[in-house]
Design a protein around this motif. Structure first.
Motif, PDB file in Angstrom:
ATOM      1  N   ASP A   1     -25.719   6.117  24.808  1.00 37.62           N
ATOM      2  CA  ASP A   1     -26.932   6.505  25.513  1.00 37.62           C
ATOM      3  C   ASP A   1     -28.052   6.432  24.479  1.00 37.62           C
ATOM      4  O   ASP A   1     -28.260   7.378  23.710  1.00 37.62           O
ATOM      5  CB  ASP A   1     -26.760   7.919  26.077  1.00 37.62           C
TER       6      ASP A   1
ATOM      7  N   ASP B   1     -26.320  -2.752  23.744  1.00 38.89           N
ATOM      8  CA  ASP B   1     -25.513  -1.718  24.405  1.00 38.89           C
ATOM      9  C   ASP B   1     -24.032  -2.044  24.239  1.00 38.89           C
ATOM     10  O   ASP B   1     -23.544  -3.016  24.790  1.00 38.89           O
ATOM     11  CB  ASP B   1     -25.892  -1.636  25.894  1.00 38.89           C
TER      12      ASP B   1
ATOM     13  N   LYS C   1     -19.235   4.936  24.793  1.00 36.94           N
ATOM     14  CA  LYS C   1     -20.314   5.381  25.668  1.00 36.94           C
ATOM     15  C   LYS C   1     -21.551   5.498  24.806  1.00 36.94           C
ATOM     16  O   LYS C   1     -21.559   6.238  23.818  1.00 36.94           O
ATOM     17  CB  LYS C   1     -19.972   6.722  26.327  1.00 36.94           C
TER      18      LYS C   1
ATOM     19  N   SER D   1     -21.630  -0.104  25.220  1.00 34.09           N
ATOM     20  CA  SER D   1     -20.838   0.644  26.198  1.00 34.09           C
ATOM     21  C   SER D   1     -19.789  -0.222  26.873  1.00 34.09           C
ATOM     22  O   SER D   1     -20.040  -1.383  27.192  1.00 34.09           O
ATOM     23  CB  SER D   1     -21.751   1.207  27.295  1.00 34.09           C
TER      24      SER D   1
END
Ligand code: VLZ
Length: 134
Positions: free
Chosen positions: A46, A4, A44, A6
């Motif tokens: 997802d 991830d 970001k 992010s």
């Protein structure tokens, strides 16, 4: 669990950004400004959907994509050349191939310890950037 990326990341080192910009044909005046910038990346993620916003005091660049789905990239505010871009996973690395006028164009993102790494490639030039969490 997949990686991830992010977060909000600040540039801490930028090796050969000048060579990368020359390879892209960025003019001298713009390079002089751009090479001293300390851009921030807001990522970001997802799953396989990404939003990567690179911001600086001079220009911003927003990229949105899904891994495995080719898209048209306009490189607006960079060299403004359109290309077809495809991002794929190579193990835990995010690899983008930017097919167009410039040979060997693309980039790779990966995490190493607490750092975010980015390698930017164009023709025979490689720029290496390292970011730390803001
Ligand atoms: O990054 O392709 O994270 O697009 C520099 C903005 C943005 C400053 C560089 C202005 C984009 C420079 C690097 C004017 C010439 C890049 C991808 C991977 C996402």
């Amino acid at each position: 669990m997949p990686v991830d990326f992010s977060g909000t990341w600040n540039l801490v080192s930028n090796d050969n950004f000048e060579g990368y910009m020359v390879a892209l044909g960025i003019d001298f005046a713009t390079r002089k400004i751009a090479k001293v910038l300390k851009p921030q990346k807001v990522i970001k993620q997802d799953g396989d959907s990404f939003h990567i916003h690179t911001t600086s005091t001079f220009r911003d660049y927003l990229l949105e994509f899904k891994v495995g789905q080719e898209f048209e990239e306009d490189n607006k505010g960079l060299d403004n050349r359109k290309c077809k871009s495809l991002v794929t996973w190579e193990n835990d690395k995010l690899v983008c191939v930017q097919t167009g006028e410039k040979k060997n164009r693309g980039w790779t993102h990966w995490l190493e310890g607490d750092d975010l790494h980015l390698e930017l490639r164009c023709e025979n030039q490689v720029c290496r950037q390292v970011f730390k969490r803001a």
